[in-house]
Design a protein around this motif. Structure first.
Motif, short mmCIF file in Angstrom:
data_model
loop_
_atom_site.label_atom_id
_atom_site.label_comp_id
_atom_site.label_asym_id
_atom_site.label_seq_id
_atom_site.Cartn_x
_atom_site.Cartn_y
_atom_site.Cartn_z
N VAL A 1 1.32 15.37 -6.73
CA VAL A 1 1.45 15.55 -5.27
C VAL A 1 0.56 14.58 -4.50
N VAL A 2 -0.69 14.47 -4.95
CA VAL A 2 -1.63 13.61 -4.22
C VAL A 2 -1.16 12.16 -4.24
N VAL A 3 -0.81 11.69 -5.43
CA VAL A 3 -0.36 10.30 -5.57
C VAL A 3 0.92 10.08 -4.75
N GLU A 4 1.85 11.00 -4.85
CA GLU A 4 3.12 10.84 -4.13
C GLU A 4 2.91 10.87 -2.62
N THR A 5 1.99 11.71 -2.17
CA THR A 5 1.74 11.82 -0.72
C THR A 5 1.09 10.56 -0.19
N ILE A 6 0.06 10.09 -0.88
CA ILE A 6 -0.68 8.93 -0.38
C ILE A 6 0.21 7.69 -0.35
N PHE A 7 1.00 7.53 -1.39
CA PHE A 7 1.84 6.33 -1.45
C PHE A 7 3.22 6.55 -0.84
N ASN A 8 3.44 7.77 -0.34
CA ASN A 8 4.76 8.11 0.21
C ASN A 8 5.85 7.89 -0.84
N TYR A 9 5.51 8.20 -2.07
CA TYR A 9 6.47 8.03 -3.16
C TYR A 9 7.47 9.19 -3.14
N GLY B 1 17.97 2.90 -1.52
CA GLY B 1 17.69 2.43 -2.88
C GLY B 1 16.73 3.37 -3.60
N ARG B 2 16.43 3.02 -4.82
CA ARG B 2 15.47 3.77 -5.63
C ARG B 2 14.17 2.98 -5.70
N PRO B 3 13.07 3.63 -6.03
CA PRO B 3 11.80 2.89 -6.11
C PRO B 3 11.87 1.69 -7.06
N TRP B 4 12.62 1.83 -8.13
CA TRP B 4 12.67 0.71 -9.09
C TRP B 4 13.51 -0.47 -8.59
N ASP B 5 14.16 -0.29 -7.44
CA ASP B 5 14.84 -1.45 -6.83
C ASP B 5 13.82 -2.45 -6.29
N SER B 6 12.63 -1.95 -5.97
CA SER B 6 11.51 -2.82 -5.55
C SER B 6 10.36 -2.52 -6.50
N PRO B 7 10.37 -3.11 -7.69
CA PRO B 7 9.39 -2.73 -8.73
C PRO B 7 7.95 -2.76 -8.25
N GLN B 8 7.65 -3.64 -7.29
CA GLN B 8 6.24 -3.74 -6.85
C GLN B 8 5.73 -2.45 -6.23
N VAL B 9 6.65 -1.64 -5.67
CA VAL B 9 6.19 -0.39 -5.04
C VAL B 9 5.84 0.67 -6.09
N LEU B 10 6.21 0.41 -7.32
CA LEU B 10 5.91 1.37 -8.40
C LEU B 10 4.52 1.16 -9.00
N VAL B 11 3.96 -0.03 -8.79
CA VAL B 11 2.76 -0.40 -9.54
C VAL B 11 1.57 0.51 -9.22
N GLU C 1 0.82 -1.22 0.00
CA GLU C 1 0.00 0.00 0.00
C GLU C 1 0.85 1.26 0.00
N VAL C 2 2.09 1.13 0.42
CA VAL C 2 2.97 2.29 0.53
C VAL C 2 4.26 2.01 -0.24
N SER C 3 4.74 3.02 -0.94
CA SER C 3 5.93 2.84 -1.78
C SER C 3 7.21 2.97 -0.97
N LEU C 4 7.49 1.95 -0.18
CA LEU C 4 8.71 1.97 0.63
C LEU C 4 9.83 1.25 -0.11
N ALA C 5 10.69 2.02 -0.71
CA ALA C 5 11.86 1.43 -1.35
C ALA C 5 12.88 1.11 -0.25
N PRO C 6 13.81 0.21 -0.51
CA PRO C 6 14.83 -0.07 0.51
C PRO C 6 15.59 1.22 0.84
#
Lengths: 513, 316
Positions: free
Chosen positions: B257-265, B174-184, B166-171
């Motif tokens: 902004v909304v998407v990034e805030t909600i997913f903590n991207y 790391g970068r978000p694409w290091d855990s591709p599932q957080v990008l979906v 539910e939240v885009s927690l990359a390691p």
């Protein structure tokens, strides 16, 4: 099957929780504490602007991370003999005239580079907020002690002269002081630290990883840290924090607010913990004496009597709060608990307004969602005011905007406020003496004098008398309505134990059951 | 040669636009009540503490002095340091902008083919049932608050099905694409925002082209259906569509902004919002400048591609 395991874990956790506080207070290891594992936690952070310099870090994550990395002089604890539970100190001796404070360091405190903590480090740490620049709340030690005249007796003994006699110097010294190495100017991941954990990686706005500091003095005493490592993540949005917890991405999340706490409590896989007094944030409403009719004490008293405090705790904080009595610092030793609890008395409030000729007065209360629950408490208070005949309306500011223009804020006729926990007398001296904008025109040199007397009296009975007298005047005539105190509420997985909130989450005694 | 001249003119205009926008952003941020010193000091600080902090941060200088100083440094590539935290703005940009660009690029990669297919189908069958369904769907999707779309996606894909975090927690580190599932989830959320707008733009471009004489000639020559759409209509409708995509790219990069805030991207849009809330003028300036430059660059690229695709404009 899975449910059965969760239930057992939850029951185990409940037993741990019940016993842990008492055991750690005695300084012994909880028999059930398990060593090892990584705990993943999240708090409100400051985005990519974050630095490791806790002197300028305003967010919860900054404070939590700093306390995991750096040793502290102590923790405020009204139940402890000195009102303080010491950490890197063995104790603080105060001269009979309250002018000289002698700090005695523990012998076994070492930094992560192997060097021993000395009085030079402690003196530098006390000076650092002024030398390096810091947020105002970190400066009271320098404001109350003449650090330039401090005397280093030896590596473990430091003598500090107070600028004027003060009885609450221990609280001033231990409230927020973290220890760094002498001459530290740059706060980097590889800096030597003497806290329970050492930082291994730090990415601003994303998080940090920390590993157990194997040289931490607590380990030799059989205490924590029990965790091998700690991961602290920056998640500003509380919904996102809770989602990450329920989704299994985290084990612990800070400051979730009472509503989400209620939701989490219904799920056996999770638990909710909250801080205890005195570590609770006061929610309040300030009446500005520059605006009529707040210059009339009867109006101020009516506004205080209007507040349904029990209702606020019950319906807004869902029981996770404490009823306030229009005085700050509930739970601290110098708090005047002997002053009667102000009741919710609609009839008396109406009568007072009538006497003051302020019946049906219009007023707008300015509030903001800067902390969870403040808007809801404000909304309920508006209804309370309507009950006593006040034409009250609410002006809600966006998150983070309540104090954004502080000059305008201090000119508002009627506004919500909140304050982190701080001891009543030193807190008053730092922020509420006559002329300070935060008094909203309640300038009372007589109360200032009483507070000064309470702080400097060598006789405890005289000290108490002056402290109570000052607070009684504030209670009777003051312009603050402080109806509730809200502790930080955290969510956690059922197997997380031993995290304390004083007032920041402290993981030095945390373990995964 | 003419194309080179066209590019030079556009670049000069872009630079002037950036200077004007910087001045506008600076003025807007500076006009907001309060400043970074108030944000940092908190409500309990004394006026003395506040003034000291203001002087430390250089906020005691007049606005014009601060802006010209910032501009002269920015011209040399030095975007300054943030007032809150004191980090170099360039370092923050280096961390956040690639994340936003990747998110936007992925969203468009999904949105563009869908928008082209949907827009082409709706445009070719204007006023018929399929057009009404597609156009109506796009209109509803465009009208839905972003927050609602995100919540619905999260509820289905994370809460109910448990397929995605539910939240885009990359390691950490790391970068978000290091855990591709957080990008979906962020990508899907942003894609839905983009696809609705793009579909309607492509449809209107197709409707404009579909009645053109050369399409009519192709029809009379017996070309119909998919072949007519792909071979004769689409190439001529692509120009406006490319420009629309370019506008979207610029908009989505800084506007998520909304998407990034909600997913903590960890993107630049969220960081900009934080900087505005903190009244961190140098950070707002630097991030805005980068976003404006990205948008202008995307528009320029869009114009060039549209020009090359349009046989009528190749000569400029």
């Amino acid at each position: 099957m899975t449910r059965h395991i969760h239930r057992r874990a939850f029951l185990r956790s409940s037993l741990y929780a019940a016993g842990l506080a008492a055991l750690t207070a005695c300084g012994s290891t909880p028999a059930t504490a398990r060593r090892g594992g990584t705990l993943r936690a999240a708090f409100t952070g400051g985005g990519a602007s974050e630095t490791l310099n806790f002197l300028t870090g305003p967010t919860a994550l900054d404070s939590v991370r700093a306390r995991a990395m750096h040793g502290k002089l102590g923790t405020l604890d009204p139940a402890a003999p000195d009102g303080v539970r010491y950490s890197v100190l063995e104790g603080i001796d105060v001269s009979s005239d309250l002018r000289t404070y002698t700090l005695r360091l523990r012998k076994d405190v070492t930094f992560t580079d192997g060097s021993a903590l000395t009085t030079r480090d402690v003196l530098y740490s006390l000076n650092a907020p002024v030398l390096l620049g810091a947020l105002p709340y970190l400066k009271p030690p320098a404001q109350n002690f003449d650090l330039g005249a401090a005397r280093i007796v030896d590596d473990l003994t430091l003598v500090l002269p107070a600028k004027q006699p003060i009885a609450d110097g221990r609280l001033v010294l231990c409230q927020s002081t973290l220890v760094v190495k002498d001459a530290t100017t740059a706060f980097m991941p590889d800096m030597p630290t003497c806290g329970p954990f050492r930082i291994t990686e730090f990415v601003p706005g994303q998080g940090s990883t920390l590993a157990r500091h194997e040289g931490f003095y607590g380990l030799a005493l059989g205490r924590g840290p029990y965790l091998d490592s700690l991961e602290l993540r920056s998640i500003p949005d509380s919904n996102a924090r809770v989602n990450a917890l329920t989704g299994g991405q985290l084990d612990f999340v800070g400051d979730i607010g009472p509503v989400k706490a209620r939701t989490l409590e219904a799920n056996k896989r999770f638990g909710v913990s909250s801080g205890q007094l005195p570590h609770a944030t006061s929610f309040g409403f300030m009446m500005n004496l520059a605006h009529k009719p707040f210059d009339d004490v009867r109006v101020r008293q009516a506004f205080k009597l209007a507040a349904d405090r029990e209702g606020m705790v019950r319906s807004v904080l869902f029981g996770r709060g404490f009823v306030g009595n229009d005085l700050p610092s509930l739970g601290f030793a110098d708090y005047a608990a002997e002053i009667a609890q102000r009741p919710h008395d609609v009839q008396r409030a109406r009568a007072l307004l009538r006497e003051a000729g302020a019946e049906g007065m219009p007023i707008t209360l300015t509030t903001g969602s800067d902390v969870a629950g403040l808007v809801e408490v404000s909304t309920l208070y508006i209804e309370n005011l309507k009950e006593i005949g006040v034409q009250a309306t609410l002006d809600q500011r966006p998150p983070g905007q309540l104090f954004a223009d502080i000059k305008s804020y201090y000119q508002l006729p009627f506004t919500a406020t909140y304050s982190p926990p701080s001891p009543p007398l030193s807190g008053y001296a730092n922020t509420r003496t006559a002329g300070a904008p935060s008094t909203f025109g309640f300038n009372r040199p007589d109360i200032d004098a009483l507070v000064l007397r309470a702080r400097s009296a060598t006789d405890p009975a005289q000290r108490r008398e002056a402290a109570v007298q000052a607070q009684r005047l504030m209670w009777e005539e003051g312009n603050s309505v402080l109806p509730v105190f809200a502790p930080t509420i955290n969510g956690q997985a059922a197997n997380v134990q031993g995290v304390t909130n004083e007032p920041w989450a402290d993981f030095s005694g945390a373990f995964l059951a | 040669m003419k194309l080179a001249l066209f590019l030079v003119r556009r670049v000069v205009a872009a630079v002037l636009s950036l200077v004007a926008l910087s001045a506008l952003v600076f003025a807007a941020t500076d006009l907001l009540p309060g400043d970074a010193a108030d944000t940092l000091a908190g409500a309990q600080a004394s006026q003395g503490d506040r003034d000291q902090l203001r002087a430390q941060l250089g906020l005691d200088r007049n606005a014009l002095d601060r802006f010209t100083s910032w501009l002269s440094h920015a011209a040399t590539g030095d975007l300054g340091t943030g007032l809150v935290g004191g980090r170099p703005v360039a370092a923050v940009l280096g961390e956040r902008l690639p994340n936003s660009l990747v998110l936007t690029a992925l969203a468009l990669l999904l949105a563009v083919p869908l928008a082209i297919a949907g827009g082409l189908l709706a445009g070719m069958r204007a006023q018929r049932r399929s057009d009404r369904v597609i156009s109506g769907g796009a209109l509803v999707l465009a009208g839905l608050p972003e927050f609602l779309t995100v919540v619905a996606l999260t509820a289905v894909l994370s809460t109910w099905l448990g397929l995605l975090p539910e939240v885009s927690l990359a390691p950490v580190g790391g970068r978000p694409w290091d855990s591709p599932q957080v990008l979906v989830l962020p990508t899907l959320s942003l894609m839905l925002v983009g696809v609705a707008t793009a579909t309607r733009l492509v449809r209107s471009a197709v409707v404009d082209v579909v009645d053109a004489p050369y399409v009519e000639s192709a029809r009379l020559a017996g070309v119909s259906g998919g072949r007519l759409a792909v071979r004769h209509v689409l190439p001529n409708a692509l120009g406006p569509a490319v420009q629309a995509v370019a506008v979207m790219f610029g908009g989505l990069t800084g506007g998520a902004v909304v998407v990034e805030t909600i997913f903590n991207y960890p993107g630049v849009g969220y960081e900009l919002q934080q900087a505005v809330a903190n009244r961190d003028v140098p950070m707002v300036q630097g991030l805005s400048l980068a976003l404006c430059a990205t948008a202008l660059l995307a528009l320029l690229a869009g114009d060039v591609v549209a020009t090359l695709l349009d046989p009528r404009r190749r000569g400029l």
